[in-house]
Design a protein around this motif. Structure first.
Motif, short mmCIF file in Angstrom:
data_model
loop_
_atom_site.label_atom_id
_atom_site.label_comp_id
_atom_site.label_asym_id
_atom_site.label_seq_id
_atom_site.Cartn_x
_atom_site.Cartn_y
_atom_site.Cartn_z
N GLU A 63 0.74 -1.32 -0.06
CA GLU A 63 -0.06 -0.18 0.00
C GLU A 63 0.75 1.12 0.09
O GLU A 63 0.61 2.19 -0.57
N THR A 64 2.06 1.21 0.80
CA THR A 64 2.78 2.64 0.91
C THR A 64 3.36 2.52 -0.58
O THR A 64 3.85 3.73 -0.96
N LEU A 65 3.96 1.46 -0.98
CA LEU A 65 4.45 1.68 -2.31
C LEU A 65 3.78 1.69 -3.58
O LEU A 65 4.23 2.67 -4.62
N GLY A 66 2.65 1.70 -3.37
CA GLY A 66 1.54 1.80 -4.49
C GLY A 66 1.27 3.22 -4.81
O GLY A 66 0.09 3.50 -5.11
N ALA A 80 3.12 5.57 -6.72
CA ALA A 80 3.99 6.29 -7.76
C ALA A 80 5.22 6.74 -6.92
O ALA A 80 5.57 7.77 -7.52
N ARG A 81 5.67 6.09 -6.19
CA ARG A 81 6.74 6.70 -5.31
C ARG A 81 8.09 6.81 -6.12
O ARG A 81 8.77 7.55 -5.92
N ALA A 82 8.34 5.74 -7.11
CA ALA A 82 9.57 6.03 -7.84
C ALA A 82 9.48 7.06 -8.82
O ALA A 82 10.41 7.82 -8.64
N LYS A 83 8.52 7.28 -9.34
CA LYS A 83 8.35 8.44 -10.12
C LYS A 83 8.28 9.78 -9.34
O LYS A 83 9.09 10.96 -9.75
N ARG A 84 7.71 9.78 -8.24
CA ARG A 84 7.72 10.75 -7.49
C ARG A 84 9.15 11.32 -6.87
O ARG A 84 9.55 12.67 -6.90
N GLY A 85 9.98 10.35 -6.61
CA GLY A 85 11.16 10.63 -6.16
C GLY A 85 12.17 10.92 -7.18
O GLY A 85 12.81 12.10 -7.37
N MET A 86 12.36 10.00 -8.07
CA MET A 86 13.56 10.32 -9.15
C MET A 86 13.06 10.94 -10.55
O MET A 86 13.90 11.75 -11.07
N GLU A 99 9.56 12.17 0.09
CA GLU A 99 8.50 11.25 0.12
C GLU A 99 8.51 10.28 -1.17
O GLU A 99 7.67 9.32 -1.09
N GLY A 100 9.53 10.51 -1.95
CA GLY A 100 9.75 9.61 -3.17
C GLY A 100 10.77 8.53 -2.91
O GLY A 100 11.50 8.48 -1.91
#
Length: 325
Positions: free
Chosen positions: A274-277, A279-285, A292-293
């Motif tokens: 749930e935490t990963l879902g 768009a965390r990678a897009k948000r960060g990199m 938060e990414g």
């Protein structure tokens, strides 16, 4: 640079010129240097720049919708007349569509990862493509050889992004894989300097795949915030986590520590998903949210202290390789 590439000299400790190197022959490139197909970094600008400088650029399909992948392939073809490829992580959706686009657009090289090497190797090779597969263990390297891939990428757990569960380092992995397979071998994980390239060759690799060093380049498609973060990192600032799902090496930021708190509360896989879902990678990199990414990068980031154009990265790698004892 005509007398530079004696990468084969490290392998089996004998002199070989660049035309005899198995990776340069296989991919028809000048130097056996492959740029990792990193999500959110590896668009057409990075891939074409690497190929134009004599290496093999890879477009990272893992962070692209099919139509975006097609656009990147077309732009890469317009930007270079040199060989380039596409990296396809097989844990992502739309795989059949992705493979269809690669074939329709006439791409000649595919690197697959995070899945069974048998899935697409024969299909791609029948269409004349060269196929390499990324592994994190000798066991899976042997499966690659059985699947008939053209080359194997053996990646130590120093690498950024998704990784092996066994935490085998590159220095241990490469000589063991070399001992057990006959296919051309590409070393990955913890390589950003020319001296590290030479070490990989001495251990038995025929070429190297470099990720983190190319992530911190002008041409990488990632956000400037993240590029600047990469060059500020020190030893111990990244860690392998998420073994319950798919192991990944992350920068220790707020998002990382939030994951660690979930572990403390019982390692609930559903809570992690749930935490990963989000768009965390897009948000960060890609979007540059450093708190938060999800920030994926290798341990070797501690050795990277400036953002450079790809051309300068090649100049430094070649000079360092030449000067390494």
């Amino acid at each position: 640079m005509s007398n530079f590439i004696d990468f084969g000299a490290a392998k089996k400790l004998k002199q070989m010129n660049e035309d005899q190197n198995r990776i340069t022959q296989l991919f028809q490139i000048k130097y056996p240097i492959i740029q990792g197909g990193m999500v959110w970094h590896s668009g057409w600008r990075l891939a074409s720049a690497v190929s134009n400088n004599g290496g093999l650029g890879l477009i990272g399909a893992g962070s692209m919708y099919p139509d975006i992948l097609r656009e990147n392939i077309q732009k890469c073809k317009a930007a270079t007349d040199k060989p380039f490829g596409v990296n396809v992580p097989m844990l992502y959706p739309n795989l059949d569509e992705v493979i269809a686009i690669i074939l329709e657009e006439g791409v000649k090289i595919v690197f697959t990862s995070a899945g069974n090497p048998k899935t697409y190797t024969e299909t791609l090779q029948k269409e004349g493509l060269k196929v390499a597969h990324v592994v994190s263990s000798t066991k899976f390297a042997l499966k690659c050889e059985d699947a008939g891939v053209d080359a194997v990428v053996a990646e130590g757990f120093e690498a950024g992004g998704h990784n092996g569960r066994d935490e085998t380092t590159t220095f241990c992995l490469i000589p063991n894989v070399r001992k057990h397979i006959s296919k051309p071998l590409i070393a990955a994980g913890g390589i950003a300097l020319g001296s590290q390239m030479k070490a990989a060759m001495i251990l038995g690799a025929d070429g190297v795949q470099i990720g983190s060093r190319f992530a911190a380049t002008v041409e990488a498609s990632s956000h400037e915030n993240f590029k600047n973060k990469i060059i500020s990192l020190h030893e111990g600032d990244t860690q392998l986590t998420l073994k319950e799902l798919a192991p990944v090496r992350l920068v220790k930021n707020k998002f990382f520590h939030d994951l660690e708190k979930l572990y403390e509360s019982g390692r609930d896989a559903e809570a992690l998903k749930e935490t990963l879902g989000r768009a965390r990678a897009k948000r960060g990199m890609f979007e540059g949210d450093l708190e938060e990414g999800e920030l994926e990068i290798g341990q070797v980031s501690a050795l990277i202290d400036e953002i450079l154009p790809v051309e300068k990265v090649f100049e430094k790698l070649l000079k360092e390789y030449q000067e390494a004892n």
